[in-house]
Design a protein around this motif. Structure first.
Motif, PDB file in Angstrom:
ATOM      1  N   GLY A 119       2.752 -46.584  35.747  1.00  0.00           N
ATOM      2  CA  GLY A 119       3.195 -46.557  34.570  1.00  0.00           C
ATOM      3  C   GLY A 119       3.279 -48.168  33.982  1.00  0.00           C
ATOM      4  N   LEU A 120       3.656 -48.885  34.931  1.00  0.00           N
ATOM      5  CA  LEU A 120       3.802 -50.397  34.439  1.00  0.00           C
ATOM      6  C   LEU A 120       2.567 -50.909  34.271  1.00  0.00           C
ATOM      7  CD1 LEU A 120       5.074 -53.088  34.178  1.00  0.00           C
ATOM      8  CD2 LEU A 120       5.396 -53.083  36.675  1.00  0.00           C
ATOM      9  N   GLN A 121       1.424 -50.362  35.077  1.00  0.00           N
ATOM     10  CA  GLN A 121       0.048 -50.856  35.201  1.00  0.00           C
ATOM     11  C   GLN A 121      -0.607 -50.527  33.994  1.00  0.00           C
ATOM     12  OE1 GLN A 121      -2.297 -49.676  38.781  1.00  0.00           O
ATOM     13  NE2 GLN A 121      -3.838 -50.959  37.662  1.00  0.00           N
ATOM     14  N   ARG A 122      -0.296 -49.208  33.434  1.00  0.00           N
ATOM     15  CA  ARG A 122      -0.872 -48.967  32.254  1.00  0.00           C
ATOM     16  C   ARG A 122      -0.267 -49.564  31.193  1.00  0.00           C
ATOM     17  NH1 ARG A 122       0.207 -43.377  34.112  1.00  0.00           N
ATOM     18  NH2 ARG A 122       2.044 -43.454  32.521  1.00  0.00           N
ATOM     19  N   VAL A 123       1.002 -50.334  31.062  1.00  0.00           N
ATOM     20  CA  VAL A 123       1.565 -50.981  29.929  1.00  0.00           C
ATOM     21  C   VAL A 123       0.723 -52.191  30.226  1.00  0.00           C
ATOM     22  CG1 VAL A 123       3.539 -52.023  29.350  1.00  0.00           C
ATOM     23  CG2 VAL A 123       3.682 -49.704  29.817  1.00  0.00           C
ATOM     24  N   GLN A 124       0.749 -52.841  31.309  1.00  0.00           N
ATOM     25  CA  GLN A 124      -0.038 -54.057  31.403  1.00  0.00           C
ATOM     26  C   GLN A 124      -1.335 -54.239  30.900  1.00  0.00           C
ATOM     27  OE1 GLN A 124       1.045 -54.828  35.475  1.00  0.00           O
ATOM     28  NE2 GLN A 124       2.767 -56.156  34.831  1.00  0.00           N
ATOM     29  N   GLU A 125      -2.148 -52.809  31.315  1.00  0.00           N
ATOM     30  CA  GLU A 125      -3.539 -52.892  30.911  1.00  0.00           C
ATOM     31  C   GLU A 125      -3.662 -52.935  29.292  1.00  0.00           C
ATOM     32  OE1 GLU A 125      -4.956 -49.659  33.085  1.00  0.00           O
ATOM     33  OE2 GLU A 125      -5.116 -50.846  34.948  1.00  0.00           O
ATOM     34  N   ALA A 126      -2.764 -52.045  28.828  1.00  0.00           N
ATOM     35  CA  ALA A 126      -2.821 -51.828  27.250  1.00  0.00           C
ATOM     36  C   ALA A 126      -2.452 -53.183  26.456  1.00  0.00           C
ATOM     37  CB  ALA A 126      -1.995 -50.837  26.837  1.00  0.00           C
ATOM     38  N   GLN A 127      -1.752 -54.086  27.285  1.00  0.00           N
ATOM     39  CA  GLN A 127      -1.419 -55.497  26.651  1.00  0.00           C
ATOM     40  C   GLN A 127      -2.499 -56.311  26.812  1.00  0.00           C
ATOM     41  OE1 GLN A 127       2.009 -57.495  28.479  1.00  0.00           O
ATOM     42  NE2 GLN A 127       2.197 -58.974  26.685  1.00  0.00           N
ATOM     43  N   ASP A 128      -3.193 -56.212  28.014  1.00  0.00           N
ATOM     44  CA  ASP A 128      -4.305 -57.184  28.270  1.00  0.00           C
ATOM     45  C   ASP A 128      -5.242 -56.828  27.213  1.00  0.00           C
ATOM     46  OD1 ASP A 128      -3.059 -58.163  30.218  1.00  0.00           O
ATOM     47  OD2 ASP A 128      -4.152 -57.200  32.069  1.00  0.00           O
ATOM     48  N   GLU A 129      -5.532 -55.474  27.008  1.00  0.00           N
ATOM     49  CA  GLU A 129      -7.014 -55.035  25.953  1.00  0.00           C
ATOM     50  C   GLU A 129      -6.371 -55.431  24.780  1.00  0.00           C
ATOM     51  OE1 GLU A 129      -7.326 -50.907  26.512  1.00  0.00           O
ATOM     52  OE2 GLU A 129      -7.764 -51.125  28.429  1.00  0.00           O
ATOM     53  N   LEU A 130      -5.080 -55.372  24.279  1.00  0.00           N
ATOM     54  CA  LEU A 130      -4.810 -55.872  22.802  1.00  0.00           C
ATOM     55  C   LEU A 130      -4.965 -57.218  22.647  1.00  0.00           C
ATOM     56  CD1 LEU A 130      -3.228 -55.391  20.226  1.00  0.00           C
ATOM     57  CD2 LEU A 130      -1.042 -55.575  21.464  1.00  0.00           C
ATOM     58  N   HIS A 131      -4.437 -58.112  23.956  1.00  0.00           N
ATOM     59  CA  HIS A 131      -4.480 -59.299  23.673  1.00  0.00           C
ATOM     60  C   HIS A 131      -5.921 -60.046  23.900  1.00  0.00           C
ATOM     61  CE1 HIS A 131      -0.035 -60.469  25.121  1.00  0.00           C
ATOM     62  NE2 HIS A 131      -0.113 -59.468  24.030  1.00  0.00           N
ATOM     63  N   SER A 132      -7.027 -59.338  24.248  1.00  0.00           N
ATOM     64  CA  SER A 132      -8.103 -59.642  24.500  1.00  0.00           C
ATOM     65  C   SER A 132      -9.069 -59.536  23.102  1.00  0.00           C
ATOM     66  CB  SER A 132      -8.847 -58.923  25.615  1.00  0.00           C
ATOM     67  OG  SER A 132      -9.213 -57.626  25.268  1.00  0.00           O
ATOM     68  N   MET A 133      -8.340 -58.717  22.123  1.00  0.00           N
ATOM     69  CA  MET A 133      -9.003 -58.523  20.908  1.00  0.00           C
ATOM     70  C   MET A 133      -9.019 -60.034  20.332  1.00  0.00           C
ATOM     71  SD  MET A 133      -7.402 -54.805  19.876  1.00  0.00           S
ATOM     72  CE  MET A 133      -8.643 -54.529  18.641  1.00  0.00           C
ATOM     73  N   PRO A 134     -10.315 -60.297  19.563  1.00  0.00           N
ATOM     74  CA  PRO A 134     -10.534 -61.702  19.118  1.00  0.00           C
ATOM     75  C   PRO A 134      -9.038 -61.940  18.017  1.00  0.00           C
ATOM     76  CG  PRO A 134     -12.674 -60.672  19.220  1.00  0.00           C
ATOM     77  CD  PRO A 134     -11.567 -59.724  19.614  1.00  0.00           C
ATOM     78  N   VAL A 135      -9.116 -61.036  17.015  1.00  0.00           N
ATOM     79  CA  VAL A 135      -8.124 -61.470  16.052  1.00  0.00           C
ATOM     80  C   VAL A 135      -6.741 -61.446  16.729  1.00  0.00           C
ATOM     81  CG1 VAL A 135      -6.876 -60.171  14.029  1.00  0.00           C
ATOM     82  CG2 VAL A 135      -9.352 -59.967  14.487  1.00  0.00           C
ATOM     83  N   MET A 136      -6.560 -60.714  17.705  1.00  0.00           N
ATOM     84  CA  MET A 136      -4.890 -61.001  18.250  1.00  0.00           C
ATOM     85  C   MET A 136      -5.003 -61.992  19.114  1.00  0.00           C
ATOM     86  SD  MET A 136      -2.211 -59.283  18.151  1.00  0.00           S
ATOM     87  CE  MET A 136      -0.683 -58.882  19.106  1.00  0.00           C
ATOM     88  N   SER A 137      -6.080 -62.547  19.923  1.00  0.00           N
ATOM     89  CA  SER A 137      -6.132 -63.548  20.715  1.00  0.00           C
ATOM     90  C   SER A 137      -5.805 -64.645  19.663  1.00  0.00           C
ATOM     91  CB  SER A 137      -7.516 -63.664  21.360  1.00  0.00           C
ATOM     92  OG  SER A 137      -7.378 -64.902  21.959  1.00  0.00           O
ATOM     93  N   GLU A 138      -6.501 -64.721  18.790  1.00  0.00           N
ATOM     94  CA  GLU A 138      -6.317 -66.015  17.851  1.00  0.00           C
ATOM     95  C   GLU A 138      -4.942 -65.864  17.199  1.00  0.00           C
ATOM     96  OE1 GLU A 138      -6.540 -68.945  14.859  1.00  0.00           O
ATOM     97  OE2 GLU A 138      -7.621 -68.635  16.612  1.00  0.00           O
ATOM     98  N   TYR A 139      -4.316 -64.988  16.945  1.00  0.00           N
ATOM     99  CA  TYR A 139      -2.973 -64.997  16.487  1.00  0.00           C
ATOM    100  C   TYR A 139      -1.870 -65.555  17.698  1.00  0.00           C
ATOM    101  CZ  TYR A 139       1.851 -62.944  15.692  1.00  0.00           C
ATOM    102  OH  TYR A 139       3.122 -62.981  15.601  1.00  0.00           O
ATOM    103  N   LEU A 140      -2.202 -65.026  18.794  1.00  0.00           N
ATOM    104  CA  LEU A 140      -1.320 -65.610  19.773  1.00  0.00           C
ATOM    105  C   LEU A 140      -1.719 -66.977  20.264  1.00  0.00           C
ATOM    106  CD1 LEU A 140      -1.927 -62.490  22.386  1.00  0.00           C
ATOM    107  CD2 LEU A 140       0.073 -63.178  21.163  1.00  0.00           C
ATOM    108  N   ASP A 141      -2.846 -67.609  20.180  1.00  0.00           N
ATOM    109  CA  ASP A 141      -3.019 -68.873  20.199  1.00  0.00           C
ATOM    110  C   ASP A 141      -2.351 -69.595  19.002  1.00  0.00           C
ATOM    111  OD1 ASP A 141      -4.564 -68.622  22.393  1.00  0.00           O
ATOM    112  OD2 ASP A 141      -6.333 -68.686  21.413  1.00  0.00           O
TER     113      ASP A 141
END
Length: 124
Positions: free
Chosen positions: A68-90
């Motif tokens: 379950g933890l791994q699923r959450v981490q994978e979903a977060q990684d996928e979200l953070h890898s999206m260009p729009v989200m990556s730009e926001y986080l930067d």
């Protein structure tokens, strides 16, 4: 309210207005607006929040698993890898760095880190 207090509050408002005019803040606002407009990103955020909530509930009930933890981490990684989200986080990181520098500049002459002390009392 004393004249000195009003003057300090005016300085605080002016500082806030000046920060809002910085390139870092403008970049952050543009990135945040882009995230809010992007339906795919919003969908992924919703999915991530749902997985995280389910995991937190499982953790509270003692039923959390590494899977379950791994699923959450994978979903977060996928979200953070999206260009729009990556730009926001930067942009968010850059703004946080700027605000930390402002905090240090304010705290230095006072010999107190008020930003670091916020929310706590009776520090040892």
């Amino acid at each position: 309210m004393s004249v000195e207090q009003v003057s300090i509050e005016d300085l605080g408002r002016e500082l806030g207005e000046r920060i809002a005019e910085t390139a870092e803040y403008e970049r952050f606002e543009e990135a945040r607006a882009a995230v809010q407009r992007d339906e795919e990103v919003q969908s992924r955020i919703d999915e991530f929040e749902q997985l995280r909530a389910e995991f937190m509930q499982a953790r509270q009930s003692g039923q959390a698993t590494n899977e379950g933890l791994q699923r959450v981490q994978e979903a977060q990684d996928e979200l953070h890898s999206m260009p729009v989200m990556s730009e926001y986080l930067d942009a968010q990181d850059e703004l946080e760095d700027t605000l930390e520098a402002v905090n240090e500049a304010i705290s230095e002459p006072l010999a107190v880190d008020f930003g670091g002390e916020a929310g706590g009392c009776c520090q040892d």
